[in-house]
Design a protein around this motif. Structure first.
Motif, PDB file in Angstrom:
ATOM      1  N   MET A  40       0.869  -1.185  -0.043  1.00 27.74           N
ATOM      2  CA  MET A  40       0.110   0.096   0.059  1.00 27.74           C
ATOM      3  C   MET A  40       0.783   1.350   0.011  1.00 27.74           C
ATOM      4  O   MET A  40       0.632   2.323  -0.762  1.00 27.74           O
ATOM      5  N   ALA A  41       1.842   1.210   0.938  1.00 25.42           N
ATOM      6  CA  ALA A  41       2.795   2.372   0.749  1.00 25.42           C
ATOM      7  C   ALA A  41       3.465   2.663  -0.697  1.00 25.42           C
ATOM      8  O   ALA A  41       3.539   3.752  -0.993  1.00 25.42           O
ATOM      9  N   GLN A  42       3.763   1.513  -1.334  1.00 27.58           N
ATOM     10  CA  GLN A  42       4.385   1.621  -2.590  1.00 27.58           C
ATOM     11  C   GLN A  42       3.490   2.363  -3.505  1.00 27.58           C
ATOM     12  O   GLN A  42       3.863   2.878  -4.395  1.00 27.58           O
ATOM     13  N   ILE A  43       2.191   1.735  -3.628  1.00 27.10           N
ATOM     14  CA  ILE A  43       1.222   2.319  -4.334  1.00 27.10           C
ATOM     15  C   ILE A  43       0.941   3.819  -3.961  1.00 27.10           C
ATOM     16  O   ILE A  43       0.697   4.626  -5.182  1.00 27.10           O
ATOM     17  N   ALA A  44       0.920   4.201  -2.606  1.00 29.40           N
ATOM     18  CA  ALA A  44       0.944   5.488  -2.414  1.00 29.40           C
ATOM     19  C   ALA A  44       2.074   6.520  -3.227  1.00 29.40           C
ATOM     20  O   ALA A  44       1.813   7.480  -3.710  1.00 29.40           O
ATOM     21  N   LEU A  45       3.126   5.869  -2.993  1.00 23.96           N
ATOM     22  CA  LEU A  45       4.274   6.687  -3.850  1.00 23.96           C
ATOM     23  C   LEU A  45       4.258   6.784  -5.179  1.00 23.96           C
ATOM     24  O   LEU A  45       4.376   7.717  -5.742  1.00 23.96           O
ATOM     25  N   LEU A  46       3.708   5.629  -5.821  1.00 25.71           N
ATOM     26  CA  LEU A  46       3.556   5.590  -7.295  1.00 25.71           C
ATOM     27  C   LEU A  46       2.415   6.500  -7.807  1.00 25.71           C
ATOM     28  O   LEU A  46       2.310   6.981  -8.843  1.00 25.71           O
ATOM     29  N   THR A  47       1.413   6.633  -7.119  1.00 27.81           N
ATOM     30  CA  THR A  47       0.005   7.221  -7.316  1.00 27.81           C
ATOM     31  C   THR A  47       0.178   8.729  -6.935  1.00 27.81           C
ATOM     32  O   THR A  47      -0.898   9.563  -7.424  1.00 27.81           O
ATOM     33  N   GLY A  48       0.663   9.049  -5.971  1.00 29.02           N
ATOM     34  CA  GLY A  48       0.770  10.452  -5.187  1.00 29.02           C
ATOM     35  C   GLY A  48      -0.297  10.423  -4.287  1.00 29.02           C
ATOM     36  O   GLY A  48      -0.846  11.490  -3.895  1.00 29.02           O
ATOM     37  N   ALA A  49      -0.970   9.469  -3.735  1.00 26.74           N
ATOM     38  CA  ALA A  49      -1.992   9.334  -2.982  1.00 26.74           C
ATOM     39  C   ALA A  49      -1.593   9.887  -1.494  1.00 26.74           C
ATOM     40  O   ALA A  49      -0.431   9.796  -1.039  1.00 26.74           O
ATOM     41  N   THR A  50      -2.282  10.286  -0.826  1.00 29.52           N
ATOM     42  CA  THR A  50      -2.103  10.744   0.581  1.00 29.52           C
ATOM     43  C   THR A  50      -2.134   9.576   1.422  1.00 29.52           C
ATOM     44  O   THR A  50      -2.949   8.584   1.401  1.00 29.52           O
ATOM     45  N   VAL A  51      -1.410   9.656   2.356  1.00 32.79           N
ATOM     46  CA  VAL A  51      -1.422   8.359   3.300  1.00 32.79           C
ATOM     47  C   VAL A  51      -1.632   8.640   4.881  1.00 32.79           C
ATOM     48  O   VAL A  51      -1.116   9.762   5.397  1.00 32.79           O
ATOM     49  N   HIS A  52      -2.504   7.875   5.684  1.00 33.01           N
ATOM     50  CA  HIS A  52      -2.592   8.044   7.017  1.00 33.01           C
ATOM     51  C   HIS A  52      -2.217   6.754   7.704  1.00 33.01           C
ATOM     52  O   HIS A  52      -2.621   5.700   7.274  1.00 33.01           O
ATOM     53  N   LEU A  53      -1.171   7.013   8.484  1.00 34.18           N
ATOM     54  CA  LEU A  53      -0.772   5.739   9.302  1.00 34.18           C
ATOM     55  C   LEU A  53      -1.200   5.929  10.862  1.00 34.18           C
ATOM     56  O   LEU A  53      -1.429   7.097  11.407  1.00 34.18           O
ATOM     57  N   ARG A  54      -1.421   4.616  11.435  1.00 35.15           N
ATOM     58  CA  ARG A  54      -1.603   4.618  12.766  1.00 35.15           C
ATOM     59  C   ARG A  54      -0.273   3.960  13.336  1.00 35.15           C
ATOM     60  O   ARG A  54      -0.127   2.907  13.129  1.00 35.15           O
ATOM     61  N   VAL A  55       0.355   4.845  13.979  1.00 36.33           N
ATOM     62  CA  VAL A  55       1.692   4.481  14.589  1.00 36.33           C
ATOM     63  C   VAL A  55       1.387   4.088  16.154  1.00 36.33           C
ATOM     64  O   VAL A  55       1.150   4.910  16.792  1.00 36.33           O
ATOM     65  N   ASP A  56       1.942   3.251  16.515  1.00 39.02           N
ATOM     66  CA  ASP A  56       2.151   2.712  17.807  1.00 39.02           C
ATOM     67  C   ASP A  56       3.811   2.894  18.461  1.00 39.02           C
ATOM     68  O   ASP A  56       4.280   2.205  18.094  1.00 39.02           O
ATOM     69  N   ASP A  57       3.711   3.747  19.432  1.00 38.33           N
ATOM     70  CA  ASP A  57       5.007   3.983  19.802  1.00 38.33           C
ATOM     71  C   ASP A  57       5.404   3.228  20.801  1.00 38.33           C
ATOM     72  O   ASP A  57       6.746   3.224  21.553  1.00 38.33           O
ATOM     73  N   THR A  58       4.626   2.211  21.362  1.00 39.89           N
ATOM     74  CA  THR A  58       4.998   1.381  22.565  1.00 39.89           C
ATOM     75  C   THR A  58       5.489   0.142  21.832  1.00 39.89           C
ATOM     76  O   THR A  58       6.028  -0.898  22.588  1.00 39.89           O
ATOM     77  N   LYS A  59       5.473   0.084  20.677  1.00 41.94           N
ATOM     78  CA  LYS A  59       5.927  -1.427  19.793  1.00 41.94           C
ATOM     79  C   LYS A  59       7.001  -1.174  18.976  1.00 41.94           C
ATOM     80  O   LYS A  59       6.416   0.018  18.148  1.00 41.94           O
ATOM     81  N   LYS A  60       8.186  -1.462  19.074  1.00 42.93           N
ATOM     82  CA  LYS A  60       9.450  -0.789  18.469  1.00 42.93           C
ATOM     83  C   LYS A  60      10.153  -2.017  17.847  1.00 42.93           C
ATOM     84  O   LYS A  60      10.262  -3.184  18.638  1.00 42.93           O
ATOM     85  N   HIS A  61      10.695  -1.937  16.629  1.00 37.13           N
ATOM     86  CA  HIS A  61      11.650  -2.710  16.130  1.00 37.13           C
ATOM     87  C   HIS A  61      12.892  -1.859  15.926  1.00 37.13           C
ATOM     88  O   HIS A  61      13.248  -0.980  15.243  1.00 37.13           O
ATOM     89  N   ASN A  62      13.915  -2.208  16.879  1.00 38.29           N
ATOM     90  CA  ASN A  62      15.171  -1.434  16.873  1.00 38.29           C
ATOM     91  C   ASN A  62      15.072   0.078  16.971  1.00 38.29           C
ATOM     92  O   ASN A  62      15.581   0.748  16.147  1.00 38.29           O
ATOM     93  N   GLN A  63      14.291   0.459  17.756  1.00 38.48           N
ATOM     94  CA  GLN A  63      13.911   1.801  17.973  1.00 38.48           C
ATOM     95  C   GLN A  63      12.964   2.318  16.952  1.00 38.48           C
ATOM     96  O   GLN A  63      12.562   3.545  17.187  1.00 38.48           O
ATOM     97  N   TYR A  64      12.480   1.491  15.957  1.00 39.01           N
ATOM     98  CA  TYR A  64      11.694   2.181  14.735  1.00 39.01           C
ATOM     99  C   TYR A  64      10.308   1.581  15.350  1.00 39.01           C
ATOM    100  O   TYR A  64       9.756   0.750  15.636  1.00 39.01           O
ATOM    101  N   CYS A  65       9.365   2.880  15.380  1.00 38.42           N
ATOM    102  CA  CYS A  65       7.992   2.663  15.668  1.00 38.42           C
ATOM    103  C   CYS A  65       7.025   1.841  14.782  1.00 38.42           C
ATOM    104  O   CYS A  65       7.422   1.796  13.612  1.00 38.42           O
TER     105      CYS A  65
END
Length: 76
Positions: A40-65
């Motif tokens: 979906m993120a790649q499709i947004a990049l290719l089409t210029g779509a606006t993206v809304h992300l739900r980010v959880d800062d309590t769950k991290k991979h190597n400090q990335y949310c």
């Protein structure tokens, strides 16, 4: 992972980076779900779509949310 266009700290999240993970390792979401989110993120990049992300800062991979959801909105 995807790069968000604004620092996540600016919106009150405890995320040290503007990169977020979809948890492709399967720790916080299934691998299939993570793969679909990345697609979906790649499709947004290719089409210029606006993206809304739900980010959880309590769950991290190597400090990335973890981004638990991605929604695309058609370009105007």
């Amino acid at each position: 992972m995807v790069l968000v266009d604004q620092p996540l700290r600016d919106v009150g999240l405890d995320c040290p980076s503007s990169w977020v993970s979809f948890s492709c390792t399967g720790d916080f979401a299934t691998k299939d779900s993570a793969s679909r989110s990345f697609d979906m993120a790649q499709i947004a990049l290719l089409t210029g779509a606006t993206v809304h992300l739900r980010v959880d800062d309590t769950k991290k991979h190597n400090q990335y949310c973890f981004a638990s959801r991605i929604d695309l909105y058609a370009p105007e």
